[in-house]
Design a protein around this motif. Structure first.
Motif, PDB file in Angstrom:
ATOM      1  N   GLY A  77       0.882  -1.187  -0.007  1.00  0.00           N
ATOM      2  CA  GLY A  77       0.137   0.223  -0.012  1.00  0.00           C
ATOM      3  C   GLY A  77       0.765   1.229  -0.048  1.00  0.00           C
ATOM      4  N   GLY A  78       0.254   2.380   0.406  1.00  0.00           N
ATOM      5  CA  GLY A  78       1.076   3.422   0.577  1.00  0.00           C
ATOM      6  C   GLY A  78       0.109   4.748   0.678  1.00  0.00           C
ATOM      7  N   ALA A  79       0.650   5.946   0.745  1.00  0.00           N
ATOM      8  CA  ALA A  79       0.124   7.454   0.875  1.00  0.00           C
ATOM      9  C   ALA A  79       0.862   8.283  -0.013  1.00  0.00           C
ATOM     10  CB  ALA A  79      -0.087   7.650   2.030  1.00  0.00           C
ATOM     11  N   LEU A  80       0.005   9.238  -0.909  1.00  0.00           N
ATOM     12  CA  LEU A  80       0.495  10.326  -1.435  1.00  0.00           C
ATOM     13  C   LEU A  80       0.205  11.347  -0.308  1.00  0.00           C
ATOM     14  CD1 LEU A  80       1.805  11.699  -3.826  1.00  0.00           C
ATOM     15  CD2 LEU A  80      -0.869  12.297  -4.317  1.00  0.00           C
ATOM     16  N   MET A  81       1.227  11.969   0.219  1.00  0.00           N
ATOM     17  CA  MET A  81       1.373  12.819   1.064  1.00  0.00           C
ATOM     18  C   MET A  81       1.346  14.373   0.550  1.00  0.00           C
ATOM     19  SD  MET A  81       0.941  11.124   3.767  1.00  0.00           S
ATOM     20  CE  MET A  81       0.781  12.264   4.866  1.00  0.00           C
ATOM     21  N   SER A  96      -3.153  13.687   4.253  1.00  0.00           N
ATOM     22  CA  SER A  96      -3.301  12.550   3.705  1.00  0.00           C
ATOM     23  C   SER A  96      -4.790  12.282   3.548  1.00  0.00           C
ATOM     24  CB  SER A  96      -2.864  11.238   4.460  1.00  0.00           C
ATOM     25  OG  SER A  96      -2.971   9.851   3.744  1.00  0.00           O
ATOM     26  N   LYS A  97      -5.389  12.501   2.245  1.00  0.00           N
ATOM     27  CA  LYS A  97      -6.775  12.247   2.076  1.00  0.00           C
ATOM     28  C   LYS A  97      -6.923  11.136   1.282  1.00  0.00           C
ATOM     29  CE  LYS A  97     -10.632  14.720  -0.332  1.00  0.00           C
ATOM     30  NZ  LYS A  97     -11.138  15.704  -1.076  1.00  0.00           N
ATOM     31  N   TRP A  98      -7.892  10.104   1.914  1.00  0.00           N
ATOM     32  CA  TRP A  98      -8.427   8.905   1.523  1.00  0.00           C
ATOM     33  C   TRP A  98      -7.144   7.810   1.494  1.00  0.00           C
ATOM     34  CZ3 TRP A  98     -12.634  10.834   2.241  1.00  0.00           C
ATOM     35  CH2 TRP A  98     -13.336  11.759   1.532  1.00  0.00           C
TER      36      TRP A  98
END
Length: 390
Positions: A77-81, A96-98
């Protein structure tokens, strides 16, 4: 069991199930934007807000940092910050949105993976870099939003809720007969009438984007809805890899296009991004016809399990239309309030003050919109949040 006792139990379960396991830690690795979009395209949790190409246009004033999550040598997974600098250079907020997103939403270890990703973000942005970390989880398809409860149990504090937080989710896992039976009676009756109006459904390619734009812009001028959407990102989205590129759909009557929609179809949750109609669409009930065929197309041509119709922006007519389409088999669940974490009190205070100022500005803009002549005005009563979200 009382409602309050149930909520306490839910929080306890969330804290235990989402507790990070140090022996199987999730590690974060920063990657460049193009690589992020390529990998995230295969995630179950992917959404347009988490795409680097989209966010770079939508939020030009922030620094984007794509954090890829790995566990046991596999991408999980991961996150675009989005890193936003505070006024006067007093610090930064990491948003972090969604996200964080799961690559496999059905994985047996998904709760530990989610906890590990959150723990990694807390360590990187909260403790190491001294920022306030702000996370906005998705509306859950489960009765209780376990991710929100897990974040609260981990020490995140409740922030601002959305004004109209409910999202409308159509179940895409039904046969035609079961889907029609799920629709509310009024919605089903309108669909039956639409099917007698000599309408045709079309799936269009990227080369037809200008047709949709013309329809959308004419509708916006006619209806005078305040548009705070990311409409200016359409060209970028439609130029993306086929897996991430939204799909275009049209309804035609007597040789003319009367309705259209643009749908994000990657991941487990397809999303209704934009829709447009002309003056002939309403008496023809073209919107009912359009969405019925979109539901069937998504079910048969994508891996999406849910069709997210978005919110209402406070318009009662939209609420009734979407609620009728969601029907008995779908869901109407709220987006939880944003939650915030900071390892240092000053970072939390500065971040909270910045959000309070933003909310005040947005509230002022909302009131100005209401004063403009000809503007459509919200008429939906403000909804009550579920108890556990308060």
């Amino acid at each position: 069991m009382s409602a309050i006792a149930g909520l306490v139990l839910d929080t306890t379960i969330a804290a235990r199930h989402y507790a990070p396991d140090a022996s199987e830690a999730v590690t974060l690795r920063r990657v460049e934007g193009r690589r992020w979009d390529e990998v995230a395209a295969g995630f179950d949790g992917v959404c347009q807000e988490q795409l680097h190409a989209f966010a770079a246009i939508r939020w030009p004033g922030v620094t984007l940092e794509a954090q890829l999550a790995e566990r046991d040598g596999r991408i999980v997974g991961g996150a675009l910050m989005m890193v936003q600098q505070l006024p006067l250079g007093l610090g930064n907020i990491a948003i972090s949105k969604w996200a964080p997103m799961l690559a496999d939403a059905q994985a047996a270890d998904r709760q530990a993976i989610y906890a590990g990703m959150v723990e990694g973000l807390m360590a990187e942005y909260g403790r190491k870099r001294g920022m306030m970390l702000s996370i906005l989880p998705h509306a859950s398809v489960a009765p209780v939003n376990a991710e929100y409860l897990a974040l609260r149990a981990r020490g995140f504090r409740r922030g601002s809720p959305l004004r109209y937080p409910y999202r409308y989710l159509v179940n895409l896992q039904l046969s035609d007969a079961a889907q029609r039976q799920s629709f509310q009676q009024t919605w089903r009756r309108q669909l039956n009438k639409a099917e007698k109006s000599a309408l045709s459904f079309e799936h269009g390619g990227v080369e037809r984007l200008d047709e949709f734009k013309a329809l959308y812009e004419a509708m916006s001028d006619r209806k005078q809805f305040p548009d705070h959407s990311a409409y200016d990102t359409l060209d970028v989205l439609m130029a993306m890899d086929q897996r991430l590129r939204p799909e275009l759909f049209f309804v035609r009557h007597a040789g003319a296009i009367v309705a259209g929609a643009l749908i994000f179809k990657a991941g487990e949750r397809a999303v209704y991004l934009y829709g447009a109609t002309n003056d002939q669409a309403l008496p023809l009930r073209a919107g009912y016809f359009l969405h019925w065929h979109i539901i069937r197309w998504l079910r048969d041509n994508t891996r999406a399990r849910w069709y997210d119709l978005g919110g209402t922006d406070g318009f009662l007519g939209l609420h009734r239309f979407k609620k009728g389409m969601v029907g008995d088999a779908g869901l109407m669940h709220p987006v939880p309030p944003v939650v915030n974490y900071a390892a240092h009190p000053l970072a939390f205070w500065l971040g909270s003050a910045a959000f309070a100022a933003r909310d005040a500005v947005n509230g002022f803009k909302h009131r100005i919109d209401l004063l403009r002549p000809g503007r459509a005005r919200p008429d939906q009563p403000l909804p009550e949040l579920d108890d556990y979200l308060k």
